[in-house]
Design an enzyme around this catalytic site. Structure first.
Site, PDB file in Angstrom:
ATOM      1  N   GLY A   8     -11.166 -12.277  -9.151  1.00  0.00           N
ATOM      2  CA  GLY A   8     -12.018 -13.091 -10.033  1.00  0.00           C
ATOM      3  C   GLY A   8     -11.206 -13.466 -11.261  1.00  0.00           C
ATOM      4  O   GLY A   8      -9.972 -13.481 -11.235  1.00  0.00           O
ATOM      5  N   ARG A   9     -11.915 -13.729 -12.350  1.00  0.00           N
ATOM      6  CA  ARG A   9     -11.226 -14.216 -13.548  1.00  0.00           C
ATOM      7  C   ARG A   9     -10.257 -13.190 -14.107  1.00  0.00           C
ATOM      8  O   ARG A   9      -9.133 -13.529 -14.490  1.00  0.00           O
ATOM      9  CB  ARG A   9     -12.265 -14.618 -14.600  1.00  0.00           C
ATOM     10  N   ILE A  10     -10.638 -11.914 -14.136  1.00  0.00           N
ATOM     11  CA  ILE A  10      -9.730 -10.905 -14.694  1.00  0.00           C
ATOM     12  C   ILE A  10      -8.560 -10.670 -13.735  1.00  0.00           C
ATOM     13  O   ILE A  10      -7.405 -10.588 -14.161  1.00  0.00           O
ATOM     14  CB  ILE A  10     -10.485  -9.581 -14.982  1.00  0.00           C
ATOM     15  N   ARG A  45     -13.380 -11.162  -1.534  1.00  0.00           N
ATOM     16  CA  ARG A  45     -14.378 -11.524  -0.523  1.00  0.00           C
ATOM     17  C   ARG A  45     -13.997 -12.851   0.143  1.00  0.00           C
ATOM     18  O   ARG A  45     -14.033 -12.981   1.349  1.00  0.00           O
ATOM     19  CB  ARG A  45     -15.756 -11.633  -1.164  1.00  0.00           C
ATOM     20  N   THR A  85      -8.968  -0.704 -14.398  1.00  0.00           N
ATOM     21  CA  THR A  85      -9.691  -1.101 -15.617  1.00  0.00           C
ATOM     22  C   THR A  85     -11.067  -1.650 -15.229  1.00  0.00           C
ATOM     23  O   THR A  85     -11.714  -2.313 -16.038  1.00  0.00           O
ATOM     24  CB  THR A  85      -8.923  -2.210 -16.380  1.00  0.00           C
ATOM     25  N   ARG A 119     -14.119  -0.114 -12.805  1.00  0.00           N
ATOM     26  CA  ARG A 119     -15.160   0.902 -12.958  1.00  0.00           C
ATOM     27  C   ARG A 119     -14.686   2.186 -12.272  1.00  0.00           C
ATOM     28  O   ARG A 119     -14.059   2.133 -11.207  1.00  0.00           O
ATOM     29  CB  ARG A 119     -16.471   0.459 -12.287  1.00  0.00           C
ATOM     30  N   GLU A 168     -18.025   8.864 -17.362  1.00  0.00           N
ATOM     31  CA  GLU A 168     -17.796   8.541 -18.776  1.00  0.00           C
ATOM     32  C   GLU A 168     -18.980   8.976 -19.634  1.00  0.00           C
ATOM     33  O   GLU A 168     -20.114   8.812 -19.201  1.00  0.00           O
ATOM     34  CB  GLU A 168     -17.579   7.025 -18.920  1.00  0.00           C
ATOM     35  N   HIS A 175     -11.932   3.525 -21.905  1.00  0.00           N
ATOM     36  CA  HIS A 175     -12.730   2.316 -21.617  1.00  0.00           C
ATOM     37  C   HIS A 175     -12.625   1.313 -22.769  1.00  0.00           C
ATOM     38  O   HIS A 175     -13.631   0.989 -23.425  1.00  0.00           O
ATOM     39  CB  HIS A 175     -14.191   2.677 -21.325  1.00  0.00           C
ATOM     40  N   GLY A 223     -10.860  -1.783 -22.361  1.00  0.00           N
ATOM     41  CA  GLY A 223     -10.324  -3.031 -21.805  1.00  0.00           C
ATOM     42  C   GLY A 223     -10.614  -4.262 -22.651  1.00  0.00           C
ATOM     43  O   GLY A 223      -9.749  -5.112 -22.843  1.00  0.00           O
TER      44      GLY A 223
HETATM   45  C1  8YV Z   1     -17.888  -3.061 -22.132  1.00  0.00           C
HETATM   46  C2  8YV Z   1     -17.155  -3.481 -19.849  1.00  0.00           C
HETATM   47  O1  8YV Z   1     -18.706  -4.154 -22.237  1.00  0.00           O
HETATM   48  O2  8YV Z   1     -17.579  -5.791 -19.880  1.00  0.00           O
HETATM   49  C3  8YV Z   1     -17.646  -4.746 -19.252  1.00  0.00           C
HETATM   50  O3  8YV Z   1     -18.122  -4.685 -18.102  1.00  0.00           O
HETATM   51  O4  8YV Z   1     -17.122  -2.489 -19.226  1.00  0.00           O
HETATM   52  C4  8YV Z   1     -16.700  -3.436 -21.277  1.00  0.00           C
HETATM   53  O5  8YV Z   1     -16.122  -4.618 -21.698  1.00  0.00           O
HETATM   54  C5  8YV Z   1     -17.498  -2.621 -23.470  1.00  0.00           C
HETATM   55  O6  8YV Z   1     -16.997  -1.361 -23.339  1.00  0.00           O
HETATM   56  C6  8YV Z   1     -18.664  -2.617 -24.446  1.00  0.00           C
HETATM   57  O7  8YV Z   1     -19.593  -1.662 -24.104  1.00  0.00           O
END
Ligand code: 8YV
Length: 317
Positions: free
Chosen positions: A155-157, A177, A235, A237, A266, A284, A286
């Site tokens: 995807g984008r990331i 996918r 980075t 989940r 977490e 966490h 990112g």
């Molecule tokens: C969180 C993230 O939003 O965007 C996501 O899915 O896991 C992170 O960017 C950030 O930690 C703020 O809670």
């Protein structure tokens, strides 16, 4: 309009939200499930602003007052929200994609570089006062140039990660996918089958959401399919990884190193990670830059405004 802001955030984001909303805010940290239900009912709010640290499961959604029309999350990921239960109650759910893609890919590449060059060991030595010359054979990392980066989730990331890796002379293989259009693929080799891609990877980076399908994608079997001496980066989940299998692969040296920003439980860190020198750890972060978190916050507010104005924001789930 009234909104409940269930987590602490940047003052600029609070000020932006206050342009359209009377805000009910948590005094200290993130609000728990019971506090959210209680405050949403007490103040009859129209919108709920949440972050991944505020799980919004069906049980909480049932308790929300009928005034709530939108749950807007400060994240691209929405595994903390029961979207189906919200929709069933006529509540829209929105997220904040795109604005965080570059920051997240930057962190993923930073973790990859740090893992490849044994930064934790170098840092630890310096923090102990240094004091001895390293031999020319000491603390050797591995080059990324000419190596193959496998990306799960293009995807984008994932695509931003691929751009960074190309700039470092890496070849890209990816599993997604769907196969991307050649303009987006930019020469990366597509694998419909994840397990067929893994043996080619000198490094693997995950960029897919936490869903039932991706749960423990990385386990004893899939780590074993990676090359001995390869690098693993996550980075996305923690739910995508079986941490027992990861720790074993790091301990035995099957993996050269790992760079991790996300974890299974977490904010609890499995203490076994602290015994390993070949793992770079981040809490966490990112998307954690001033610019990106500001953009995410503004987008979260704009999404809620659009729903409540009767429009359909682009980021509706
Ligand atoms: C969180 C993230 O939003 O965007 C996501 O899915 O896991 C992170 O960017 C950030 O930690 C703020 O809670």
């Amino acid at each position: 309009m009234k909104a409940l802001l269930a987590f602490p955030t940047l003052e600029a984001v609070v000020a932006r939200a206050q342009k359209s909303f009377t805000l009910v805010r948590s005094g200290g940290g993130a609000l728990g499930v019971d506090e959210i239900a209680q405050l949403a009912n007490e103040h009859q709010v129209d919108a709920l602003f949440v972050a991944p640290r505020n799980p919004v499961r069906a049980e909480l959604i049932q308790k929300l007052p009928a005034t709530v029309k939108v749950i807007s999350t400060f994240s691209v990921g929405f595994d903390h929200i029961d979207v189906a239960a919200a929709k069933a109650k006529g509540i829209a759910v929105t997220n904040t994609p795109e604005v965080l893609s570059e920051a997240t890919a930057n962190l993923a590449f930073l973790l990859l570089l740090a893992a490849s060059r044994r930064l934790p060991e170098a840092e630890a030595l310096m923090r102990q006062g240094w004091g001895r010359h390293l031999g020319t054979q000491d603390l050797l990392g591995v080059d990324l140039t000419g190596k193959t980066l496998a990306i799960f989730g293009m995807g984008r990331i994932g695509r931003e990660m691929a751009d960074r890796a190309r700039a470092f002379g890496m070849k890209i293989v990816y599993c997604n996918r769907n196969r991307l259009h050649p303009d987006l693929e930019k020469g990366a080799a597509y694998f419909a089958n994840f397990k067929e891609m893994l043996p080619l990877a000198d490094a693997l980076s995950l960029h897919a959401p936490g869903t039932n399908e991706t749960k423990e994608l990385m386990n004893r079997e899939t780590f074993a399919l990676m090359k001995k001496g390869s690098i693993f980066v996550n980075t996305a989940r923690g739910s995508l990884v079986n941490e027992d299998a990861l720790i074993e692969a790091l301990r035995t040296g099957h993996l050269f190193a790992a760079g991790l920003d996300v974890f299974t439980r977490e904010p609890t860190l499995d203490p076994r990670f602290l015994e390993l020198q070949n793992v770079v750890l981040a809490p966490h972060v990112g998307s954690a830059t001033i610019e990106t978190r500001t953009k995410m916050g503004f987008l979260m507010v704009e999404n809620a405004e659009a729903v409540l104005d009767g429009g359909k924001p682009a980021n509706i789930l």
